[in-house]
Design an enzyme around this catalytic site. Structure first.
Site, PDB file in Angstrom:
ATOM      1  N   GLU A   1     -17.202  13.167  19.637  1.00 50.60           N
ATOM      2  CA  GLU A   1     -16.353  12.364  20.358  1.00 50.60           C
ATOM      3  C   GLU A   1     -16.065  12.932  21.975  1.00 50.60           C
ATOM      4  OE1 GLU A   1     -14.269  10.000  16.529  1.00 50.60           O
ATOM      5  OE2 GLU A   1     -13.434  11.679  17.654  1.00 50.60           O
TER       6      GLU A   1
ATOM      7  N   CYS B   1     -11.998  14.475  28.298  1.00 46.06           N
ATOM      8  CA  CYS B   1     -11.801  15.652  27.360  1.00 46.06           C
ATOM      9  C   CYS B   1     -13.227  15.819  26.418  1.00 46.06           C
ATOM     10  CB  CYS B   1     -10.693  15.142  26.141  1.00 46.06           C
ATOM     11  SG  CYS B   1     -10.343  16.262  24.748  1.00 46.06           S
TER      12      CYS B   1
ATOM     13  N   CYS C   1     -15.320  21.757  13.236  1.00 50.39           N
ATOM     14  CA  CYS C   1     -14.991  23.056  13.891  1.00 50.39           C
ATOM     15  C   CYS C   1     -14.713  24.227  12.643  1.00 50.39           C
ATOM     16  CB  CYS C   1     -13.559  22.696  14.560  1.00 50.39           C
ATOM     17  SG  CYS C   1     -12.775  24.175  15.447  1.00 50.39           S
TER      18      CYS C   1
ATOM     19  N   CYS D   1      -7.620  24.559  11.618  1.00 49.07           N
ATOM     20  CA  CYS D   1      -5.870  24.479  12.069  1.00 49.07           C
ATOM     21  C   CYS D   1      -5.565  23.386  10.980  1.00 49.07           C
ATOM     22  CB  CYS D   1      -5.649  24.133  13.442  1.00 49.07           C
ATOM     23  SG  CYS D   1      -6.315  25.646  14.397  1.00 49.07           S
TER      24      CYS D   1
ATOM     25  N   CYS E   1      -4.658  19.631  12.524  1.00 53.82           N
ATOM     26  CA  CYS E   1      -5.679  19.109  13.496  1.00 53.82           C
ATOM     27  C   CYS E   1      -6.656  18.326  12.724  1.00 53.82           C
ATOM     28  CB  CYS E   1      -6.573  20.240  14.071  1.00 53.82           C
ATOM     29  SG  CYS E   1      -7.722  19.742  15.257  1.00 53.82           S
TER      30      CYS E   1
ATOM     31  N   GLY F   1     -13.835  21.210  18.236  1.00 55.79           N
ATOM     32  CA  GLY F   1     -14.526  22.435  18.191  1.00 55.79           C
ATOM     33  C   GLY F   1     -13.801  23.504  19.084  1.00 55.79           C
ATOM     34  N   GLU F   2     -14.167  24.715  18.803  1.00 55.60           N
ATOM     35  CA  GLU F   2     -13.575  25.909  19.552  1.00 55.60           C
ATOM     36  C   GLU F   2     -14.350  26.503  20.597  1.00 55.60           C
ATOM     37  OE1 GLU F   2     -10.737  27.719  19.990  1.00 55.60           O
ATOM     38  OE2 GLU F   2     -11.845  28.902  21.348  1.00 55.60           O
TER      39      GLU F   2
ATOM     40  N   SER G   1      -9.511  24.998  26.784  1.00 55.17           N
ATOM     41  CA  SER G   1      -8.665  25.450  25.511  1.00 55.17           C
ATOM     42  C   SER G   1      -9.077  26.383  24.443  1.00 55.17           C
ATOM     43  CB  SER G   1      -8.054  24.307  25.181  1.00 55.17           C
ATOM     44  OG  SER G   1      -7.092  24.312  24.072  1.00 55.17           O
TER      45      SER G   1
ATOM     46  N   SER H   1      -3.683  27.545  22.775  1.00 51.87           N
ATOM     47  CA  SER H   1      -3.116  26.953  21.711  1.00 51.87           C
ATOM     48  C   SER H   1      -2.107  27.760  21.090  1.00 51.87           C
ATOM     49  CB  SER H   1      -3.820  26.257  20.627  1.00 51.87           C
ATOM     50  OG  SER H   1      -4.969  25.118  21.406  1.00 51.87           O
TER      51      SER H   1
ATOM     52  N   HIS I   1       1.566  26.963  19.508  1.00 46.43           N
ATOM     53  CA  HIS I   1       1.966  26.111  18.530  1.00 46.43           C
ATOM     54  C   HIS I   1       3.015  26.830  17.665  1.00 46.43           C
ATOM     55  CE1 HIS I   1      -0.914  23.527  19.581  1.00 46.43           C
ATOM     56  NE2 HIS I   1      -1.971  24.036  19.072  1.00 46.43           N
TER      57      HIS I   1
ATOM     58  N   CYS J   1      -4.745  13.834  21.191  1.00 49.02           N
ATOM     59  CA  CYS J   1      -5.147  15.283  20.778  1.00 49.02           C
ATOM     60  C   CYS J   1      -5.113  15.450  19.284  1.00 49.02           C
ATOM     61  CB  CYS J   1      -4.119  16.046  21.248  1.00 49.02           C
ATOM     62  SG  CYS J   1      -3.828  16.104  23.198  1.00 49.02           S
TER      63      CYS J   1
HETATM   64  N1  SAH Z   1      -9.984  24.958  19.560  1.00 50.21           N
HETATM   65  C1  SAH Z   1      -9.559  24.479  20.902  1.00 50.21           C
HETATM   66  C2  SAH Z   1      -9.925  23.335  21.413  1.00 50.21           C
HETATM   67  C3  SAH Z   1      -9.200  22.150  20.843  1.00 50.21           C
HETATM   68  S1  SAH Z   1      -8.185  21.644  21.924  1.00 50.21           S
HETATM   69  C4  SAH Z   1      -8.002  24.771  20.795  1.00 50.21           C
HETATM   70  O1  SAH Z   1      -7.397  24.987  19.753  1.00 50.21           O
HETATM   71  O2  SAH Z   1      -7.385  25.175  21.649  1.00 50.21           O
HETATM   72  C5  SAH Z   1      -7.166  20.603  21.159  1.00 50.21           C
HETATM   73  C6  SAH Z   1      -5.542  20.514  21.404  1.00 50.21           C
HETATM   74  O3  SAH Z   1      -5.107  19.674  20.745  1.00 50.21           O
HETATM   75  C7  SAH Z   1      -5.000  21.849  21.001  1.00 50.21           C
HETATM   76  O4  SAH Z   1      -4.025  22.650  21.883  1.00 50.21           O
HETATM   77  C8  SAH Z   1      -4.540  21.471  19.618  1.00 50.21           C
HETATM   78  O5  SAH Z   1      -3.877  22.681  19.142  1.00 50.21           O
HETATM   79  C9  SAH Z   1      -3.977  20.230  19.735  1.00 50.21           C
HETATM   80  N2  SAH Z   1      -3.895  19.406  18.715  1.00 50.21           N
HETATM   81  C10 SAH Z   1      -4.545  19.410  17.580  1.00 50.21           C
HETATM   82  N3  SAH Z   1      -4.360  18.446  16.622  1.00 50.21           N
HETATM   83  C11 SAH Z   1      -3.084  18.174  17.300  1.00 50.21           C
HETATM   84  C12 SAH Z   1      -2.189  16.860  16.700  1.00 50.21           C
HETATM   85  N4  SAH Z   1      -2.560  16.172  15.639  1.00 50.21           N
HETATM   86  N5  SAH Z   1      -1.307  16.594  17.506  1.00 50.21           N
HETATM   87  C13 SAH Z   1      -1.368  16.932  18.756  1.00 50.21           C
HETATM   88  N6  SAH Z   1      -1.871  18.059  19.272  1.00 50.21           N
HETATM   89  C14 SAH Z   1      -2.942  18.459  18.474  1.00 50.21           C
END
Ligand code: SAH
Length: 408
Positions: free
Chosen positions: A102, A115, A122, A126, A129, A171-172, A203, A225, A227, A345
């Site tokens: 996507e 984006c 991935c 996490c 996510c 993905g990462e 990111s 990221s 968190h 996100c």
């Molecule tokens: N793997 C990379 C790239 C993905 S970025 C990373 O972790 O940075 C996706 C962003 O959206 C990250 O900051 C992630 O933490 C955030 N994200 C993931 N799930 C989310 C959710 N349910 N609500 C809000 N932000 C979220």
């Protein structure tokens, strides 16, 4: 050989879009084709938006034939485009092996931000996510990353252009660094897509050994990221933290010479009710990131079916961001876009990426064993050796325990 393997092997020609112009010139030269022909091809692909070699009329027909024998052009097709009430568009794209990814196009007043995804699924799991819940299928090629941008660009009104690009989809990125780097080279090439490097943000959840190499590709921005402000909580939310804990993350960022006031780190902080939204968290953060030029991006959790977390009430979000301000941090609150189409996100997890009944394309998990793309790179293999189950984290934080220790 399974159907999935057959599909993979049927299309093993690389795409012209897998290669930066420099690399393409070298490949052309090796074949006895003039290097400047690579520049012409790049102009057709990225300036003229050509989708077929036949359109490249200033190339001799014989050369077009030779190129066609070795290279593909298109890597993705648009399977579905969903439109949010707020103007956000989510594109479901299908790759040669049936894998689906996507990309999300977000219009704002004077900007169009895209984006993009870097992997099918991935490996980082996490716990909040939606993509993490999918599992990992394979890395995207550089061409597949670039093609997300080309498909999105066709949906932007004439004269407006894509202004910003974030690598924040599925993905990462730093677990697919070679392909992500080559894609960035194409995207910022003045004879390629000519995007401004400073409007590109990559990111990462914190794959520390790759950060320096990423920053060296082009003067793009880094987002991290975060968190959580303690290892205890971050171990549960971002299991990669067990491998690269907060102190190491901060030391790496603090000592990275390519970062600084002109190139700050964007910390992303997804705020979850009762998990990481306390005043103690807000007060710990300035100390945690002291010495790092940074902006903090607070994102209230976007809820979805694969995670037990919820966004805090608005008053708690306000209290949290206010406390960060008071602590001297630069803070922005990210507006939620495209939530009605699961494009916000962390909501990118097309159910289609898992095998669909009656789908013989080899999509989804089947792709894991298919072809070279599915072979984990060494770091991935290495990470796969770590036990990622959030339940292993021994979370003693009561809220995290309550939320994360549910049965999957
Ligand atoms: N793997 C990379 C790239 C993905 S970025 C990373 O972790 O940075 C996706 C962003 O959206 C990250 O900051 C992630 O933490 C955030 N994200 C993931 N799930 C989310 C959710 N349910 N609500 C809000 N932000 C979220």
């Amino acid at each position: 050989m399974t159907d999935a393997d057959a599909k993979t092997h049927a299309r093993r020609r690389p795409s012209l879009k897998d290669h930066s112009r420099g690399a393409l010139r070298a490949l052309f030269a090796e074949r006895g084709w003039s290097a400047y022909r690579a520049d012409q091809v790049a102009t057709w692909l990225y300036k003229q938006d050509a989708t077929e070699l036949g359109q490249m009329t200033n190339l001799p027909a014989s050369l077009r034939g030779e190129i066609a024998a070795e290279f593909e052009l298109e890597t993705l097709e648009v399977e579905k485009a969903q439109h949010s009430v707020d103007g956000t568009q989510k594109l479901l794209l299908r790759a040669f092996d049936g894998a689906r990814i996507e990309a999300v196009l977000i219009p704002e007043e004077r900007r169009h931000t895209l984006c993009v995804s870097t992997q099918v699924g991935c490996p980082l799991t996490c716990s909040f996510c939606a993509t993490g819940a999918l599992g990992f299928t394979r890395n995207l090629s550089a061409g597949e990353i670039v093609d997300q941008v080309l498909h999105a660009r066709r949906r932007i009104p004439a004269g407006e252009g894509l202004t910003n690009l974030v690598f924040m989809g599925m993905g990462e990125p730093l677990l697919n660094l070679p392909n992500v780097s080559e894609a960035i080279r194409i995207l910022v090439d003045p004879k390629g897509l000519a995007l401004a490097p400073r409007r590109i943000t990559v990111s990462t959840a914190g794959v520390l050994p790759q950060i320096g190499a990423l920053l060296a590709v082009a003067p793009i921005h880094l987002a991290v990221s975060l968190h959580a402000t303690t290892d205890e909580v971050r171990d549960v939310l971002v299991p990669l933290n067990k491998r690269f804990p907060l102190a190491e993350l901060m030391a790496t960022l603090r000592n990275e010479p390519q970062l600084g006031r002109r190139r700050p780190v964007f910390f992303e902080y997804t705020l979850m009710d009762g998990v990481n939204d306390s005043l103690e968290d807000a007060r710990r953060m300035p100390r945690l990131i002291a010495g790092i030029a940074a902006k903090v991006n607070v994102i209230p959790m976007n809820p979805h079916a694969d995670a037990p977390y919820r966004p805090p009430p608005p008053a708690v979000v306000d209290r949290f961001t206010a406390a960060l301000h008071e602590g001297g941090l630069r803070v922005t609150l990210r507006r939620d876009r495209g939530r009605d189409i699961d494009a916000a996100c962390g909501q990118l997890a097309n159910r289609a990426a898992a095998p669909v009944p009656g789908d013989t394309s080899g999509a989804g998990r089947a792709g894991r064993s298919a072809g070279a793309g599915a072979r984990p790179e060494s770091l991935q293999e290495d990470l796969a050796g770590i036990r990622w189950d959030p339940r292993e984290a021994g979370a003693s934080h009561p809220a995290v325990e309550a939320h994360a220790l549910r049965d999957r």
